[in-house]
Scaffold this motif. Structure first.
Motif, PDB file in Angstrom:
ATOM      1  N   ARG A 132       0.826  -1.213   0.000  1.00 52.76           N
ATOM      2  CA  ARG A 132       0.000   0.000   0.000  1.00 52.76           C
ATOM      3  C   ARG A 132       0.861   1.265   0.000  1.00 52.76           C
ATOM      4  N   ASP A 133       1.948   1.259   0.777  1.00 50.04           N
ATOM      5  CA  ASP A 133       2.830   2.434   0.843  1.00 50.04           C
ATOM      6  C   ASP A 133       3.435   2.775  -0.520  1.00 50.04           C
ATOM      7  N   ASP A 134       3.657   1.749  -1.336  1.00 50.53           N
ATOM      8  CA  ASP A 134       4.213   2.007  -2.671  1.00 50.53           C
ATOM      9  C   ASP A 134       3.182   2.730  -3.547  1.00 50.53           C
ATOM     10  N   PHE A 135       1.905   2.376  -3.364  1.00 49.74           N
ATOM     11  CA  PHE A 135       0.852   3.099  -4.093  1.00 49.74           C
ATOM     12  C   PHE A 135       0.821   4.560  -3.630  1.00 49.74           C
ATOM     13  N   ILE A 136       0.916   4.725  -2.313  1.00 48.83           N
ATOM     14  CA  ILE A 136       0.871   6.085  -1.763  1.00 48.83           C
ATOM     15  C   ILE A 136       2.038   6.913  -2.315  1.00 48.83           C
ATOM     16  N   ALA A 137       3.224   6.291  -2.429  1.00 50.08           N
ATOM     17  CA  ALA A 137       4.391   7.017  -2.955  1.00 50.08           C
ATOM     18  C   ALA A 137       4.132   7.489  -4.392  1.00 50.08           C
ATOM     19  N   VAL A 138       3.474   6.643  -5.190  1.00 49.63           N
ATOM     20  CA  VAL A 138       3.145   7.043  -6.571  1.00 49.63           C
ATOM     21  C   VAL A 138       2.130   8.187  -6.544  1.00 49.63           C
TER      22      VAL A 138
END
Ligand SMILES: [Mg+2]
Length: 229
Positions: free
Chosen positions: A71-77
């Motif tokens: 989920r954090d990787d989505f947030i970073a995008v």
């Protein structure tokens, strides 16, 4: 005489309400390193009718899960995206005018939650998809939403559903969108506005084109067509 004054306004999300993005799925694939070959194969299977929209989304999410994306990787995008200029001001004016406001988009809810957390208070209806995450933040499933009871990604059919439900005629609805997946709904609605269009087809299908990347420039087109109360 038939009343064709506008009563509702719908918005696309990716490239319209949220900028620095064409289609969010492509943006996620680019950032997570999913090959064009895999994407094209899945899209082809969907377009050929071999898999449903839900199956297509679920398969793409399974690829991200296998890549170890969280989920954090989505947030970073999503941090590289932002709300379009003039959005809040424009939506408030439209609400004060008494128009029914809705979102009709192939985007995923996590983007709206991060970039536009107050959206639920401004729209009467929000039709988007959802990526479901487990407790460890891994993407586990896809919910296409089906809020308008139609297969997603057929926005013209979804507009028809919305009209049946609300009692509006398509001619009483304006729609603001930017890309190929908006062509049908831009044609079907009473006032189609192509906003900073990324697609020539969308620009051609629309009744009006706004090239300035500030949402308030859609207002004159809409307000002159509002139904007399
Ligand atoms: Mg778009």
């Amino acid at each position: 005489m038939k009343d064709t004054g506008l009563k509702a306004v719908g918005f696309d999300v990716d490239g319209t309400l949220i900028i620095n993005i064409g289609y969010c799925w492509e943006t996620f694939h680019d950032r997570f390193g999913v090959s064009q070959k895999i994407r094209k194969r899945l899209k082809g299977r969907y377009l050929d009718g071999q898999i449903t929209y839900k199956q297509w989304g679920s398969k793409e999410i399974a690829i991200w899960r296998e890549l170890g994306v969280k989920r954090d990787d989505f947030i970073a995008v999503i941090k590289s995206l932002r709300l379009v200029d003039g959005a809040i001001e424009t939506l408030n004016v439209l609400r004060q005018t008494g128009l029914y406001l809705f979102i009709l988009s192939g985007t995923v809810s996590i983007i709206l939650e991060e970039v536009f957390p107050t959206h639920a208070s401004l729209f009467d209806r929000v039709a988007v998809s959802h990526i479901l995450f487990d407790d460890a933040g891994r993407p586990v499933d896809f919910d296409p939403g089906h809020p308008l009871r139609m297969e997603r990604e057929n926005k013209a059919a979804e507009l028809e559903s919305l009209c049946q439900e609300t009692g509006f005629a398509p001619e009483q609805v304006a729609f603001v969108g930017d890309n190929d997946n908006d062509v049908g709904v831009l044609r079907a609605s009473g006032l189609g506005i192509a906003f900073c269009p990324r697609s020539k087809n969308a620009a051609c299908a629309a009744d009006a084109v706004v090239e300035i990347p500030d949402l308030k420039y859609v207002l004159p087109h809409i307000l002159k067509r509002v139904a007399r109360q």
